[in-house]
Design a protein around this motif. Structure first.
Motif: not given
Ligand code: AMP
Length: 282
Positions: A69-73, A160-162
């Motif tokens: 999973a994303g570390l943020d989640l 955000v990424s970019s």
């Molecule tokens: P999803 O909503 O399934 O596309 O996944 C979201 C997860 O992708 C987020 O919780 C982040 O960990 C990761 N992620 C990577 N880049 C971004 C971005 N630019 N915006 C949002 N989520 C991102």
């Protein structure tokens, strides 16, 4: 015992996750997008394809032993799971931003604001850690960046990424609160079950930053080349069949390639080959 491995079934993390697992040596096919569970044919692992948002919950509940999973989640969930390894993709930043015309220049000036975010717990905690306490968070699940335009919030905290989505929506970044990327997680009870997976996925992640170098060189160049490309400990030096020099093999950081290769040539190396490394266990 079959290990259950929860991974995202769609979204940004799906493709790089499937790519990572396949490169690590797992053989599986997801027949249809709807398949929830997919067996890994050559290992005692079952993949559980679930919403990215649900991966952490499933691991915390013990439905799956491990997950990606994303570390943020993981942080936002506040659930009790161990972050076992950083996987190097899905990189993004949790950024505080305000409308372009806002008088706010610094994070501290967000005190007293309404802040729209899909990460309310993390936002409140990270702002509180910086002494910004009286912020009202407006919890949204999507389209956070349009909240100021709709008059729902004065500022946002969003991934955000970019940063281009911020600009398109007339927003100006104020500060980065948190850096995120995809991570391997395990429930505390399954920590040891994660070790083997961690080694194999970690080997792919480590290999991505490296290249294998092979070259020929005269004997007298070996000392200089040894200094230029020490590799993991020292380069391998093998005699050539015709006795007219040696073959040298080593590992270099991808980031160093552009300056190392001209230096190798200048030191007398020739026939330089650069190969990818599929997996590396240092
Ligand atoms: P999803 O909503 O399934 O596309 O996944 C979201 C997860 O992708 C987020 O919780 C982040 O960990 C990761 N992620 C990577 N880049 C971004 C971005 N630019 N915006 C949002 N989520 C991102």
């Amino acid at each position: 015992m079959t290990l259950r491995f929860a991974i995202p079934n769609k979204g940004r993390l799906l493709d790089p996750t499937v790519d990572l697992l396949k490169r690590s040596g797992m053989v599986f096919e997801r027949g249809s997008d709807r398949a929830l569970t997919v067996p890994v044919r050559n290992l005692e692992i079952e993949l559980l394809f679930v919403r990215t948002d649900d991966v952490v919950e499933f691991v915390a509940d013990g439905v799956a032993e491990i997950g990606i999973a994303g570390l943020d989640l993981v942080v936002e969930s506040a659930l009790d799971v161990d972050v076992v390894a950083e996987l190097g993709y899905g990189r993004c930043r949790l950024v505080a931003a305000v409308p372009k015309g806002s008088p706010i220049e610094k994070l501290e000036e967000m005190a007293g604001c309404r802040v729209a975010t899909s990460h309310p717990l993390t936002t409140a905690r990270l702002l509180a850690e910086r002494g910004i306490l009286d912020v009202e968070t407006v919890s949204l699940t999507g389209s956070v960046e349009v909240a100021p335009k709709l008059g729902v919030a004065d500022a946002i905290v969003d991934l955000v990424s970019s940063g281009s989505t911020l600009l398109v929506n007339g927003l100006r970044p104020v500060a980065t609160l948190f850096d995120s990327q995809a991570v391997l997680i395990a429930s505390s009870a399954s920590r040891s079950a994660a070790d083997h997976v961690q080694t194999m996925l970690g080997a792919v992640v480590a290999g991505r930053h490296k290249r294998y170098l092979m070259m020929n060189a005269p004997n007298e160049a070996v000392a200089v080349l040894n200094d230029l490309i020490p590799g993991l400990s020292a380069p391998s030096v093998l005699p050539l069949a015709d006795g007219a020099g040696v073959a040298i093999h080593s590992v270099v950081e991808v980031d160093d390639l552009w300056h190392v290769i001209p230096e190798l040539e200048a030191a007398g190396a020739s026939g330089i080959l650069v190969l990818p490394i599929e997996q590396m266990v240092p």
